[in-house]
Design a protein around this motif. Sequence first.
Motif, mmCIF file in Angstrom:
data_model
loop_
_atom_site.group_PDB
_atom_site.id
_atom_site.type_symbol
_atom_site.label_atom_id
_atom_site.label_comp_id
_atom_site.label_asym_id
_atom_site.label_seq_id
_atom_site.Cartn_x
_atom_site.Cartn_y
_atom_site.Cartn_z
ATOM 1 N N GLY B 11 6.421 12.860 -15.309
ATOM 2 C CA GLY B 11 6.780 11.637 -16.020
ATOM 3 C C GLY B 11 6.091 10.365 -15.610
ATOM 4 O O GLY B 11 4.912 10.141 -15.889
ATOM 5 N N GLU B 12 6.853 9.515 -14.893
ATOM 6 C CA GLU B 12 6.358 8.186 -14.545
ATOM 7 C C GLU B 12 5.165 8.223 -13.601
ATOM 8 O O GLU B 12 4.437 7.245 -13.472
ATOM 9 C CB GLU B 12 7.489 7.371 -13.914
ATOM 10 C CG GLU B 12 7.983 7.972 -12.613
ATOM 11 C CD GLU B 12 9.286 7.351 -12.139
ATOM 12 O OE1 GLU B 12 10.167 7.160 -12.984
ATOM 13 O OE2 GLU B 12 9.389 7.072 -10.935
ATOM 14 N N GLN B 13 4.972 9.378 -12.952
ATOM 15 C CA GLN B 13 3.838 9.465 -12.027
ATOM 16 C C GLN B 13 2.509 9.393 -12.771
ATOM 17 O O GLN B 13 1.469 9.124 -12.168
ATOM 18 C CB GLN B 13 3.927 10.743 -11.201
ATOM 19 C CG GLN B 13 5.104 10.707 -10.232
ATOM 20 C CD GLN B 13 4.956 11.680 -9.096
ATOM 21 O OE1 GLN B 13 4.247 12.670 -9.217
ATOM 22 N NE2 GLN B 13 5.635 11.413 -8.000
ATOM 23 N N ILE B 14 2.551 9.636 -14.080
ATOM 24 C CA ILE B 14 1.322 9.480 -14.872
ATOM 25 C C ILE B 14 0.864 8.029 -14.772
ATOM 26 O O ILE B 14 -0.317 7.740 -14.584
ATOM 27 C CB ILE B 14 1.567 9.863 -16.347
ATOM 28 C CG1 ILE B 14 1.857 11.362 -16.446
ATOM 29 C CG2 ILE B 14 0.353 9.512 -17.212
ATOM 30 C CD1 ILE B 14 2.056 11.860 -17.855
ATOM 31 N N SER B 15 1.824 7.101 -14.850
ATOM 32 C CA SER B 15 1.482 5.681 -14.708
ATOM 33 C C SER B 15 1.013 5.384 -13.288
ATOM 34 O O SER B 15 0.037 4.648 -13.083
ATOM 35 C CB SER B 15 2.670 4.795 -15.059
ATOM 36 O OG SER B 15 2.700 4.566 -16.446
ATOM 37 N N GLY B 16 1.709 5.944 -12.315
ATOM 38 C CA GLY B 16 1.305 5.757 -10.920
ATOM 39 C C GLY B 16 -0.108 6.268 -10.687
ATOM 40 O O GLY B 16 -0.915 5.644 -9.988
#
Lengths: 167, 148
Positions: B11-16
């Motif tokens: 999920g949000e790790q794509i942004s990270g």
Amino acid sequence: MQDTLAKVTQGAFKLALQILGQTADAQDVLQDSVSIAIVHKSAPKSSSVDFKPWFYRVVRNKSIDKLREQKRHQSDEFDDHVDHELDSKLALDPEQAAETTQLNLKIKAALAVLPQQQRELVLLKDYHQMSYLEIAEVLDIPKGTVMSGLHRARLALKTLLTETVGD
Amino acid sequence: MKNTSLCEHIGEQISGFLDGELSQQESQRVSVHLSQCESCSQTYEQLKQIQGAVSQAYYPNMEQQKMNAVLQDLTSKRMFDFAWFAIVSGVLISVVFGVYHFWLDSSIPLYSKVVMSLIWGGGIGLFLTVLRQRLIISKTDKYNKVDL
């Protein structure tokens, strides 16, 4: 050193402009924030690396104060910017300018629809190129929530942009 | 390949990952997942495009003349700080130098050295105590911003 400082203050001015939408208001906020930077006892030195997030935070808070004060719509000024920008870019390369401006318009329109904090997250990261730690400092939120908030904001932006393309 | 639970986890790790804010281990895991999952890699590409577009968004600068006026205020504060620093360090250096020479001077008898040191040491001690009190008051006084 003067250049770095000028970059920080110009960036901070744009942040105020992004929040407020009006050049004159953003200038007022910047002037106020500089006064705070001068008199505030805990202000980092303007030459230190801590100055940028500290100053952005002051500018952001001042902008929000002003926004609350006014609570008025910004659509007129928004159009002014676009016209001005279109003129200056047309002079360079008409075809490319039209395309860039259109994308620019779309992005700005989509950003305008996002909730305030999501918009700030995206702009601080992607436009102002700040690190998660700096963003957490500017927005006064835990560093751990920056990534999740930012991701949610980007997904929302993506949905908005795909919707516009679909129209 | 569709792997929903893993996708959710990433999920949000794509942004990270996009922002280079992940640890080496995390970033490797995301990179492997992106190479295997079409839907996540598509999201990644779209977010990357949006990031590029936002970074290129146009916002006008503040007029140079106005900015210069603002910057001058900030620079004069730096000058002010620097001037204070120069004065304080100058005084400190001369005091240390003076004391050093005073004690090494063989033409002055020992008792007058001791007496002078007591008087001056006491004076400086008193000054520092008062200064400290004043500083504490100025920081904690809730009325110090009230204009009379």
